[in-house]
Design an enzyme around this catalytic site. Sequence first.
Site, mmCIF file in Angstrom:
data_model
loop_
_atom_site.group_PDB
_atom_site.id
_atom_site.type_symbol
_atom_site.label_atom_id
_atom_site.label_comp_id
_atom_site.label_asym_id
_atom_site.label_seq_id
_atom_site.Cartn_x
_atom_site.Cartn_y
_atom_site.Cartn_z
ATOM 1 C CE1 TYR A 67 -0.837 1.351 2.827
ATOM 2 C CE2 TYR A 67 -1.994 3.327 2.121
ATOM 3 C CZ TYR A 67 -1.054 2.712 2.928
ATOM 4 O OH TYR A 67 -0.338 3.459 3.829
ATOM 5 C CG HIS A 115 5.000 3.097 1.805
ATOM 6 N ND1 HIS A 115 3.986 2.373 1.209
ATOM 7 C CD2 HIS A 115 4.679 3.132 3.125
ATOM 8 C CE1 HIS A 115 3.112 2.008 2.117
ATOM 9 N NE2 HIS A 115 3.512 2.444 3.290
#
Length: 330
Positions: free
Chosen positions: A56, A141
């Site tokens: 992010y 992830h």
Amino acid sequence: MKSLPSGRTEPVVSRLAFGAAGIGNLFTPVGEEEANAALVAAWTAGIRSFDTAPHYGLGLSERRLGRFLRARPRGEFHLSTKVGRVLEPMSYPVGDDLANGFAVPATHVRRWDFSADGVRRSLEASMTRLGVDRVDTVYLHDPDNHMDQALTEAYPALESLRGEGLVGSIGAGMNHCAPLARFVRDTDIDEVLVAGRYTLLDQSALQDLLPAATEHGVSVAVGGVFNSGLLAAPRPDATFDYTTAPTRLVERALRMQEVCTRHGVPLRAAAVRFALAHPAVTSVLIGARTAGEITDAAEQAARPIPNAVWVDLRAAGLLPGHIPTPDGDH
């Protein structure tokens, strides 16, 4: 904000969690003051669970979240981050990272790495950016295309980190249910994070993932309950899973909104409360960019919803009859 145990190691999470991709400049820039104000609003609303990732904003989300949480008592919040993408500095940074969805300078490149060494290096870098010496939950992830390495190398590394006390709970986070269900069945993970697959418009997690999680005692965090916008504000130009929503889904969302409006309930309130009704779901992540967004989400999560809303949605063929829904508030 009600809190519940999460995973088999039982760190406490709030039912509403702050998803920090937005403050990592997802799609458009968010200023420092605006990002901090969103985090302050989340804390004020009673939210104590915060989820981030190196992906992010090339670490921007972790840095911003870490600065905010350093001023809060460590025992009063639940912090999760992710491994699987290692950030490597660029020798000559050029341009931005918008090709990967983030409005930040392209100072690093992401490299997929689900090796044991990659997991440890990624977590160490994340803890440095966050300014913490332990993380409550670490997710693998998006290992969808790296399942063999994730299962044989990354997962055992997370098990070791959990045993060392650097991590409280371990899990995997993806947009797809089948590989998550495989983790639930074949490993000793504590939690999964599934995005967009348990919503008013998409209940595919019910086919395999949620039953498996219930059977194995694995906690489920649900992200993307608005399906990237359509369930927050249904209209012809709304997005669904980060692309233009198909007409049939826009029409379905508008019909749902009509039912909710008849009972004085915003559709986004029903969207949040619906996901929380399944017994395997411990929290819903809200990806907020501003104080107003997260305050509104907290208010919707607490809003009374008449049982007639769920009855009418079923009667209209907009929800299957077997799906769990919240107990009616009046």
